[in-house]
Design a protein around this motif. Sequence first.
Motif, PDB file in Angstrom:
ATOM      1  N   LYS A  91       0.946  -1.151   0.059  1.00 25.54           N
ATOM      2  CA  LYS A  91      -0.050   0.176  -0.019  1.00 25.54           C
ATOM      3  C   LYS A  91       0.890   1.354   0.039  1.00 25.54           C
ATOM      4  N   TRP A  92       1.800   1.196   0.728  1.00 31.84           N
ATOM      5  CA  TRP A  92       2.826   2.322   0.867  1.00 31.84           C
ATOM      6  C   TRP A  92       3.410   2.694  -0.314  1.00 31.84           C
ATOM      7  N   PHE A  93       3.590   1.820  -1.269  1.00 30.84           N
ATOM      8  CA  PHE A  93       4.594   2.109  -2.634  1.00 30.84           C
ATOM      9  C   PHE A  93       3.247   2.413  -3.467  1.00 30.84           C
ATOM     10  N   GLU A  94       2.299   1.961  -3.449  1.00 32.54           N
ATOM     11  CA  GLU A  94       1.266   2.408  -4.311  1.00 32.54           C
ATOM     12  C   GLU A  94       0.787   3.769  -4.151  1.00 32.54           C
ATOM     13  N   ILE A  95       0.737   4.255  -3.000  1.00 37.06           N
ATOM     14  CA  ILE A  95       0.444   5.729  -2.579  1.00 37.06           C
ATOM     15  C   ILE A  95       1.658   6.503  -3.024  1.00 37.06           C
ATOM     16  N   MET A  96       2.906   6.045  -2.842  1.00 42.16           N
ATOM     17  CA  MET A  96       3.953   6.806  -3.242  1.00 42.16           C
ATOM     18  C   MET A  96       4.053   6.802  -4.697  1.00 42.16           C
ATOM     19  N   ASP A  97       3.462   6.201  -5.459  1.00 41.48           N
ATOM     20  CA  ASP A  97       3.556   6.245  -6.990  1.00 41.48           C
ATOM     21  C   ASP A  97       2.229   7.191  -7.553  1.00 41.48           C
ATOM     22  N   SER A  98       1.425   7.480  -6.563  1.00 41.90           N
ATOM     23  CA  SER A  98       0.092   8.002  -6.860  1.00 41.90           C
ATOM     24  C   SER A  98       0.322   9.521  -7.286  1.00 41.90           C
ATOM     25  N   ASP A  99      -0.808  10.138  -7.501  1.00 38.12           N
ATOM     26  CA  ASP A  99      -0.630  11.777  -7.736  1.00 38.12           C
ATOM     27  C   ASP A  99      -0.526  12.501  -6.352  1.00 38.12           C
ATOM     28  N   THR A 100      -0.926  11.779  -5.179  1.00 41.55           N
ATOM     29  CA  THR A 100      -0.763  12.412  -4.050  1.00 41.55           C
ATOM     30  C   THR A 100       0.097  11.541  -3.095  1.00 41.55           C
ATOM     31  N   PRO A 101       1.239  11.360  -3.101  1.00 45.09           N
ATOM     32  CA  PRO A 101       2.373  10.760  -2.153  1.00 45.09           C
ATOM     33  C   PRO A 101       2.419  10.997  -0.693  1.00 45.09           C
ATOM     34  N   SER A 102       1.772  12.399  -0.417  1.00 51.32           N
ATOM     35  CA  SER A 102       2.006  13.019   0.829  1.00 51.32           C
ATOM     36  C   SER A 102       0.725  12.178   1.826  1.00 51.32           C
ATOM     37  N   ARG A 103      -0.117  11.261   1.072  1.00 56.76           N
ATOM     38  CA  ARG A 103      -0.946  10.524   1.930  1.00 56.76           C
ATOM     39  C   ARG A 103      -0.167   9.585   2.856  1.00 56.76           C
ATOM     40  N   ILE A 104       1.069   9.194   2.568  1.00 54.06           N
ATOM     41  CA  ILE A 104       1.637   8.305   3.325  1.00 54.06           C
ATOM     42  C   ILE A 104       1.535   9.114   4.764  1.00 54.06           C
ATOM     43  N   LEU A 105       1.703  10.036   4.929  1.00 53.23           N
ATOM     44  CA  LEU A 105       1.880  10.688   6.219  1.00 53.23           C
ATOM     45  C   LEU A 105       0.875  10.229   7.179  1.00 53.23           C
ATOM     46  N   ASP A 106      -0.344   9.921   6.625  1.00 53.24           N
ATOM     47  CA  ASP A 106      -1.407   9.332   7.385  1.00 53.24           C
ATOM     48  C   ASP A 106      -1.335   7.914   7.964  1.00 53.24           C
ATOM     49  N   LEU A 107      -0.344   7.223   7.308  1.00 50.27           N
ATOM     50  CA  LEU A 107       0.146   5.816   7.639  1.00 50.27           C
ATOM     51  C   LEU A 107       1.141   5.691   8.731  1.00 50.27           C
ATOM     52  N   ILE A 108       1.709   6.925   9.047  1.00 50.70           N
ATOM     53  CA  ILE A 108       2.928   6.612  10.172  1.00 50.70           C
ATOM     54  C   ILE A 108       2.571   6.944  11.653  1.00 50.70           C
ATOM     55  N   ASP A 109       3.223   6.383  12.466  1.00 51.76           N
ATOM     56  CA  ASP A 109       2.953   6.403  13.950  1.00 51.76           C
ATOM     57  C   ASP A 109       3.393   7.639  14.449  1.00 51.76           C
ATOM     58  N   ASP A 110       3.074   7.910  15.501  1.00 53.07           N
ATOM     59  CA  ASP A 110       3.603   9.337  16.224  1.00 53.07           C
ATOM     60  C   ASP A 110       5.095   9.116  16.600  1.00 53.07           C
ATOM     61  N   ASP A 111       5.745   7.995  16.633  1.00 52.98           N
ATOM     62  CA  ASP A 111       7.017   7.743  16.945  1.00 52.98           C
ATOM     63  C   ASP A 111       7.849   7.007  15.701  1.00 52.98           C
ATOM     64  N   PHE A 112       7.394   7.520  14.487  1.00 48.83           N
ATOM     65  CA  PHE A 112       7.791   6.963  13.201  1.00 48.83           C
ATOM     66  C   PHE A 112       9.177   7.660  13.234  1.00 48.83           C
ATOM     67  N   THR A 113      10.268   6.627  12.739  1.00 44.48           N
ATOM     68  CA  THR A 113      11.500   6.939  12.395  1.00 44.48           C
ATOM     69  C   THR A 113      11.741   5.975  11.090  1.00 44.48           C
ATOM     70  N   PHE A 114      12.737   6.645  10.255  1.00 47.69           N
ATOM     71  CA  PHE A 114      13.077   6.188   8.871  1.00 47.69           C
ATOM     72  C   PHE A 114      14.511   6.398   8.379  1.00 47.69           C
ATOM     73  N   SER A 115      14.850   5.846   7.503  1.00 46.13           N
ATOM     74  CA  SER A 115      16.017   5.951   6.834  1.00 46.13           C
ATOM     75  C   SER A 115      16.008   5.558   5.434  1.00 46.13           C
TER      76      SER A 115
END
Length: 125
Positions: free
Chosen positions: A9-33
Amino acid sequence: MSEAPFLTKWFEIMDSDTPSRILDLIDDDFTFSILFSTDGRATDFAGGREAMEGYLAQREKGTLTHHPLEVSSAGRAEFYLGEVRRGGEVVANYVAAGQVGASGRLERLIIGRSPAVRFEGGADV
């Protein structure tokens, strides 16, 4: 073949016209690299929500697409091997691992992308 429903789902959203929707999928203590390699140079985008917003702001929207080659999951962890394409042409491979929290949102994410190593592709998963 196993499944990785959250990262799919994450990569489908990243490929969409609105990739910022992934921000709705992250937890409050989200960390990434995201270690992103092009032309022999690598950039590490890392941090929390604010850093992800910065990553989204700088990326090419609507030009690159993510295609799975192999995916799996174990417990709360999901794993992804895929290829990035531009106009149907493979430009890089990537690996991703994510940890989904009890909230159902992503807590941890690590992605490595490079054009230097190619995995044999085929039909999308």
